[in-house]
Design an enzyme around this catalytic site. Sequence first.
Site, PDB file in Angstrom:
ATOM      1  N   PRO A 205      88.514 104.899  58.442  1.00  0.00           N
ATOM      2  CA  PRO A 205      87.079 104.714  58.695  1.00  0.00           C
ATOM      3  C   PRO A 205      86.869 104.189  60.107  1.00  0.00           C
ATOM      4  O   PRO A 205      87.575 103.279  60.541  1.00  0.00           O
ATOM      5  CB  PRO A 205      86.663 103.663  57.658  1.00  0.00           C
ATOM      6  CG  PRO A 205      87.915 103.019  57.183  1.00  0.00           C
ATOM      7  CD  PRO A 205      89.048 103.959  57.450  1.00  0.00           C
TER       8      PRO A 205
ATOM      9  N   CYS B 241      88.396  94.200  59.741  1.00  0.00           N
ATOM     10  CA  CYS B 241      87.676  94.351  61.013  1.00  0.00           C
ATOM     11  C   CYS B 241      87.733  93.049  61.830  1.00  0.00           C
ATOM     12  O   CYS B 241      87.296  91.993  61.363  1.00  0.00           O
ATOM     13  CB  CYS B 241      86.223  94.733  60.757  1.00  0.00           C
ATOM     14  SG  CYS B 241      85.302  94.881  62.292  1.00  0.00           S
TER      15      CYS B 241
ATOM     16  N   LYS C  73      91.361  97.750  52.672  1.00  0.00           N
ATOM     17  CA  LYS C  73      91.973  98.037  53.976  1.00  0.00           C
ATOM     18  C   LYS C  73      92.033  96.712  54.737  1.00  0.00           C
ATOM     19  O   LYS C  73      91.035  96.007  54.849  1.00  0.00           O
ATOM     20  CB  LYS C  73      91.138  99.060  54.745  1.00  0.00           C
ATOM     21  CG  LYS C  73      91.707  99.368  56.115  1.00  0.00           C
ATOM     22  CD  LYS C  73      91.061 100.635  56.679  1.00  0.00           C
ATOM     23  CE  LYS C  73      91.558 100.948  58.073  1.00  0.00           C
ATOM     24  NZ  LYS C  73      90.971 100.094  59.105  1.00  0.00           N
TER      25      LYS C  73
ATOM     26  N   GLY D  68      98.132 102.848  62.076  1.00  0.00           N
ATOM     27  CA  GLY D  68      98.260 102.256  63.400  1.00  0.00           C
ATOM     28  C   GLY D  68      99.028 103.110  64.386  1.00  0.00           C
ATOM     29  O   GLY D  68     100.220 103.360  64.216  1.00  0.00           O
ATOM     30  N   ASP D  69      98.286 103.617  65.389  1.00  0.00           N
ATOM     31  CA  ASP D  69      98.881 104.257  66.561  1.00  0.00           C
ATOM     32  C   ASP D  69      99.521 105.621  66.332  1.00  0.00           C
ATOM     33  O   ASP D  69     100.298 106.076  67.174  1.00  0.00           O
ATOM     34  CB  ASP D  69      99.942 103.352  67.207  1.00  0.00           C
ATOM     35  CG  ASP D  69      99.351 102.066  67.766  1.00  0.00           C
ATOM     36  OD1 ASP D  69      98.100 101.960  67.813  1.00  0.00           O
ATOM     37  OD2 ASP D  69     100.125 101.169  68.141  1.00  0.00           O
TER      38      ASP D  69
ATOM     39  N   GLY E 208      93.325 107.044  62.706  1.00  0.00           N
ATOM     40  CA  GLY E 208      91.999 106.784  63.261  1.00  0.00           C
ATOM     41  C   GLY E 208      91.844 107.418  64.621  1.00  0.00           C
ATOM     42  O   GLY E 208      91.517 108.610  64.750  1.00  0.00           O
ATOM     43  N   ARG E 209      92.127 106.631  65.673  1.00  0.00           N
ATOM     44  CA  ARG E 209      91.848 107.097  67.034  1.00  0.00           C
ATOM     45  C   ARG E 209      92.547 108.397  67.386  1.00  0.00           C
ATOM     46  O   ARG E 209      92.031 109.186  68.174  1.00  0.00           O
ATOM     47  CB  ARG E 209      92.215 105.986  68.031  1.00  0.00           C
ATOM     48  CG  ARG E 209      91.269 104.780  67.943  1.00  0.00           C
ATOM     49  CD  ARG E 209      91.848 103.570  68.621  1.00  0.00           C
ATOM     50  NE  ARG E 209      93.082 103.138  67.973  1.00  0.00           N
ATOM     51  CZ  ARG E 209      93.876 102.183  68.428  1.00  0.00           C
ATOM     52  NH1 ARG E 209      93.572 101.560  69.546  1.00  0.00           N
ATOM     53  NH2 ARG E 209      94.980 101.852  67.768  1.00  0.00           N
TER      54      ARG E 209
HETATM   55  C1  FMN Z   1      85.657 102.875  67.105  1.00  0.00           C
HETATM   56  C2  FMN Z   1      86.372 102.288  65.914  1.00  0.00           C
HETATM   57  C3  FMN Z   1      85.639 101.952  64.795  1.00  0.00           C
HETATM   58  C4  FMN Z   1      86.292 101.417  63.671  1.00  0.00           C
HETATM   59  N1  FMN Z   1      85.560 101.149  62.542  1.00  0.00           N
HETATM   60  C5  FMN Z   1      86.212 100.770  61.397  1.00  0.00           C
HETATM   61  C6  FMN Z   1      85.508 100.660  60.161  1.00  0.00           C
HETATM   62  O1  FMN Z   1      84.310 100.910  60.057  1.00  0.00           O
HETATM   63  N2  FMN Z   1      86.233 100.264  59.077  1.00  0.00           N
HETATM   64  C7  FMN Z   1      87.578 100.000  59.131  1.00  0.00           C
HETATM   65  O2  FMN Z   1      88.184  99.658  58.121  1.00  0.00           O
HETATM   66  N3  FMN Z   1      88.241 100.092  60.291  1.00  0.00           N
HETATM   67  C8  FMN Z   1      87.609 100.508  61.400  1.00  0.00           C
HETATM   68  N4  FMN Z   1      88.325 100.703  62.551  1.00  0.00           N
HETATM   69  C9  FMN Z   1      89.784 100.531  62.523  1.00  0.00           C
HETATM   70  C10 FMN Z   1      90.470 101.857  62.174  1.00  0.00           C
HETATM   71  O3  FMN Z   1      90.139 102.263  60.882  1.00  0.00           O
HETATM   72  C11 FMN Z   1      92.006 101.755  62.280  1.00  0.00           C
HETATM   73  O4  FMN Z   1      92.450 100.782  61.387  1.00  0.00           O
HETATM   74  C12 FMN Z   1      92.474 101.361  63.683  1.00  0.00           C
HETATM   75  O5  FMN Z   1      91.816 102.115  64.667  1.00  0.00           O
HETATM   76  C13 FMN Z   1      93.997 101.571  63.828  1.00  0.00           C
HETATM   77  O6  FMN Z   1      94.351 102.896  63.535  1.00  0.00           O
HETATM   78  P1  FMN Z   1      94.600 103.996  64.691  1.00  0.00           P
HETATM   79  O7  FMN Z   1      95.628 103.427  65.631  1.00  0.00           O
HETATM   80  O8  FMN Z   1      95.087 105.220  63.949  1.00  0.00           O
HETATM   81  O9  FMN Z   1      93.284 104.192  65.380  1.00  0.00           O
HETATM   82  C14 FMN Z   1      87.688 101.190  63.698  1.00  0.00           C
HETATM   83  C15 FMN Z   1      88.402 101.527  64.843  1.00  0.00           C
HETATM   84  C16 FMN Z   1      87.781 102.073  65.936  1.00  0.00           C
HETATM   85  C17 FMN Z   1      88.593 102.437  67.149  1.00  0.00           C
END
Ligand code: FMN
Length: 329
Positions: A22, A106, A145, A209-210, A232-233
Amino acid sequence: MVFILVKIENICLGKCPLILAPMEDITDSSFRLICKDMGVDLLFTEFISSEGLIRDAVKSKRKLDFSEKERPIGIQIFGHDIDSMKLAAITATQSKPDLIDINWGCPVRKVASKGAGAGMLKDINKMVKITSEVVQSIDLPVTVKTRLGWDENNKNIVEIAERLQDVGIKAISIHGRTKSQMYRGEADWTLIGKVKNNQRMKIPVFGNGDITEPQHAFEMKNKYNVDGIMIGRGSIGNPWIFKEIKHYFETGRFLAKPELLEKVKVCRNHLENSIEIKGERTAIFEIRKHYSSYFRAIPNFKQFRIKLMTLTDLEEIENLLTEIGNSCR
Ligand SMILES: Cc1cc2nc3c(=O)[nH]c(=O)nc-3n(C[C@H](O)[C@H](O)[C@H](O)COP(=O)(O)O)c2cc1C
């Protein structure tokens, strides 16, 4: 590598499911539908404030919307007050999602400083209490989460996961950073692996993560045996990542990267989805944050970027997207 069928109660997610993390202001229904087409196995809404939801705030209510095509989908809520969280979970259930997810991860100040999100990593008893009350107040499966812990000296996710499982959550997604780290440093998957390989854990554990490349996803799955991988990203401007990982897992080979024309097509679909859901004006404005991600690899993108960021007429945007598609031929 062992691939077993992963289920959250009776929701079947396939073998080593891929999950879209998310992300507020990114993973709205228009983007989720794009990721669904790319093979994602489980989706979540952007996080929704429990206080907003129970007070009928328009922004919170709107985030409840999803389409049938998105199933299985979880609605994610956040908050710090027991009664508000219970009521928000009950309210969210009325939208008939497949599950309710609680955000205990968060780190953003406006959320965590009130004790919501990762702020609750400072008060595990309260986290467990609220989670337990939410589990008991609805009939849908509840998932969580969260992160590794509050800070470097308090990485207590192994204990947290056990306690949350004990009060009835049905799956846990873990971002391999602490609250203090915010998004700095590298995600550490070793503790995620410890949670997964803890004999007491019976529920699915999803690592996060990452992850930006198929071989990294493969390595993490192989090393830590997680039940699923949440991204995510790495999916922003690159929803193909889900297809690429699936292909790599199945064949051990890399799928060709999408051509520019394919990127234009998907960006256009994303915009069209958004227009259908939010209307032309909002969609044209909101898609702007995705353009650079879709087209960052084009050498001459700079010349198009300014135009894309300022155009308000749909036909002109469509023409410019066509021009971008033709620019590298
Ligand atoms: C722009 C942005 C918004 C996010 N919003 C949420 C959210 O609404 N709920 C949540 O559980 N995590 C949120 N996250 C965290 C991501 O879900 C994820 O845990 C985090 O980015 C690490 O994963 P990644 O390295 O694959 O991006 C957000 C992250 C980003 C960058």
